[in-house]
Design an enzyme around this catalytic site. Sequence first.
Site, mmCIF file in Angstrom:
data_model
loop_
_atom_site.group_PDB
_atom_site.id
_atom_site.type_symbol
_atom_site.label_atom_id
_atom_site.label_comp_id
_atom_site.label_asym_id
_atom_site.label_seq_id
_atom_site.Cartn_x
_atom_site.Cartn_y
_atom_site.Cartn_z
ATOM 1 N N CYS A 15 -20.838 -15.488 -44.390
ATOM 2 C CA CYS A 15 -21.849 -15.521 -45.440
ATOM 3 C C CYS A 15 -22.403 -16.921 -45.708
ATOM 4 O O CYS A 15 -23.304 -17.082 -46.534
ATOM 5 C CB CYS A 15 -21.275 -14.939 -46.723
ATOM 6 S SG CYS A 15 -20.551 -13.304 -46.470
ATOM 7 N N HIS A 24 -23.195 -19.010 -55.210
ATOM 8 C CA HIS A 24 -22.814 -17.944 -54.283
ATOM 9 C C HIS A 24 -22.699 -16.634 -55.064
ATOM 10 O O HIS A 24 -23.174 -15.608 -54.605
ATOM 11 C CB HIS A 24 -21.510 -18.300 -53.583
ATOM 12 C CG HIS A 24 -21.127 -17.366 -52.491
ATOM 13 N ND1 HIS A 24 -21.937 -17.125 -51.402
ATOM 14 C CD2 HIS A 24 -20.017 -16.587 -52.318
ATOM 15 C CE1 HIS A 24 -21.346 -16.258 -50.596
ATOM 16 N NE2 HIS A 24 -20.188 -15.918 -51.126
ATOM 17 N N GLU A 44 -15.760 -20.156 -58.389
ATOM 18 C CA GLU A 44 -16.927 -21.011 -58.234
ATOM 19 C C GLU A 44 -17.298 -21.690 -59.546
ATOM 20 O O GLU A 44 -17.652 -22.875 -59.578
ATOM 21 C CB GLU A 44 -18.113 -20.210 -57.704
ATOM 22 C CG GLU A 44 -19.310 -21.067 -57.358
ATOM 23 C CD GLU A 44 -20.471 -20.291 -56.743
ATOM 24 O OE1 GLU A 44 -21.456 -20.930 -56.332
ATOM 25 O OE2 GLU A 44 -20.403 -19.031 -56.702
ATOM 26 N N LYS A 100 -28.086 -12.790 -56.071
ATOM 27 C CA LYS A 100 -27.443 -11.598 -55.511
ATOM 28 C C LYS A 100 -27.424 -10.445 -56.513
ATOM 29 O O LYS A 100 -27.232 -9.295 -56.132
ATOM 30 C CB LYS A 100 -26.016 -11.918 -55.070
ATOM 31 C CG LYS A 100 -25.915 -12.774 -53.822
ATOM 32 C CD LYS A 100 -24.465 -12.961 -53.397
ATOM 33 C CE LYS A 100 -24.349 -13.822 -52.151
ATOM 34 N NZ LYS A 100 -24.629 -15.251 -52.417
ATOM 35 N N HIS A 141 -25.722 -8.760 -51.565
ATOM 36 C CA HIS A 141 -25.199 -9.824 -50.712
ATOM 37 C C HIS A 141 -25.707 -9.608 -49.287
ATOM 38 O O HIS A 141 -25.269 -8.708 -48.578
ATOM 39 C CB HIS A 141 -23.674 -9.811 -50.739
ATOM 40 C CG HIS A 141 -23.038 -11.029 -50.154
ATOM 41 N ND1 HIS A 141 -23.739 -11.939 -49.386
ATOM 42 C CD2 HIS A 141 -21.754 -11.498 -50.208
ATOM 43 C CE1 HIS A 141 -22.931 -12.904 -49.005
ATOM 44 N NE2 HIS A 141 -21.726 -12.650 -49.493
ATOM 45 N N PHE A 166 -16.306 -15.653 -45.467
ATOM 46 C CA PHE A 166 -14.950 -15.279 -45.076
ATOM 47 C C PHE A 166 -14.456 -16.243 -43.998
ATOM 48 O O PHE A 166 -15.205 -16.651 -43.110
ATOM 49 C CB PHE A 166 -14.921 -13.855 -44.514
ATOM 50 C CG PHE A 166 -15.041 -12.774 -45.557
ATOM 51 C CD1 PHE A 166 -14.942 -13.042 -46.904
ATOM 52 C CD2 PHE A 166 -15.245 -11.456 -45.167
ATOM 53 C CE1 PHE A 166 -15.041 -12.041 -47.850
ATOM 54 C CE2 PHE A 166 -15.344 -10.442 -46.097
ATOM 55 C CZ PHE A 166 -15.246 -10.728 -47.441
#
Length: 415
Positions: A165, A305, A316, A337, A342, A401
């Site tokens: 991502c 994010h 975050e 998002k 996403h 990831f």
Amino acid sequence: MANGRRVVITGIGALTPIGETASEFWNGLVSGKNGTRMIEHFDTEEYTTKFAAQLPNYDPNDYFDRKDARRLDKVSQYGLIASEEAIKDSKLDLDAVDCDRVGVMVGTGIGGMQTFYETSVSLHEQGMRGVSPFFIPMMIPDITTGRISMKYNFRGPNFCAVSACATGSHNIGLAFDSIRYGTSDIVLCGGTEAPVWPIGISGFSSMKALSTRNESPETASRPFDKTRDGFVLGEGAAIVVLESLDSALARGARIYAEIVGYGFTADAYHLTAPDPEGNGVMLAMRNALKMAGIRPEDVDHINMHGTSTPLGDVAETNSIKKVFGDHAYKINLNSTKSMTGHMLGAAGAAESVASLLAIYHGLVPPTINFKEPDPECDLNYTFNEAQVRDVRYALNNAFGFGGHNSTLVFKKFEE
């Protein structure tokens, strides 16, 4: 300021669940449009998540002839469409540009998922005769970059970074390096992804990563809300044209903003979970600020994010507090998002476009679907309504990831 040539953004293209062009995407963002709906192109009866953020009216025949539509996975289709828009938006004269100095760096987190899935089924049912000779060149992650270069005869640096991502942001940062260090003058860069397919939904569902709010899919992506329960899978592409300032000025190009720094780091912690201490994320933001030559208090906006997962949003948030101190509460944060879902490998690119346009228009898009406060998420996330703000410096965070972290720094253009 990073050493080397100055690098600016002169063109943007976007194909997203809330807008099929960059202008539609921006209008969708500032109006708080939602791109999530129930999945209809395959049977979801047995699935725990039955919705996704999808391109609402997409038909490949609107963009490609029948043969190309058959020989291009959607991941490449999306990337080619957004690239064409970005080139047109930049008003590049393709007959005059030195194609040896134009690069392409467009990534995907997964690649041709639909092609891989359908070919696996054909192999199982028909044996080797069920495997198309186009299977490999339709599926591999770098093929979109190759296709773009072939279409426009761009012969400069050509590759794709793949970092889940964080992919879109990594490709933008690497394109920035290519221009500032002189290996290219112009680079098309960003990300593309087409994961809304049975194997994609199944894989993320099995990990318990997706929201299961099937009774209210349009409110399922709710970053920083106390009741968030996972992310919404999205699809699409976003491409930007990066160009040396000298090249842009020489041809009188419109300049959206300047890119002045990045930070690329690793969590070195877990396959999928964020480091609860946020060490890698903090290092990415600090390195980005250092490369840009700015102080934490210079930052006006961060496109986070912000995936709408219980752990990720808190981690975050805490990282931002540690890096920015008291100034963290003065920054307009958001998670787009909440509207697009996403978009995986395309997420960092789409959110970079959102950051660039926030600078260009002096307007920060909202984080929608907020209802219930989470005491652990107590910053200014620009909830539910866009906010007018003069944005001089904006950051975009993207994490993947494997513990991949990317922070980009964009600056309001000043000659």
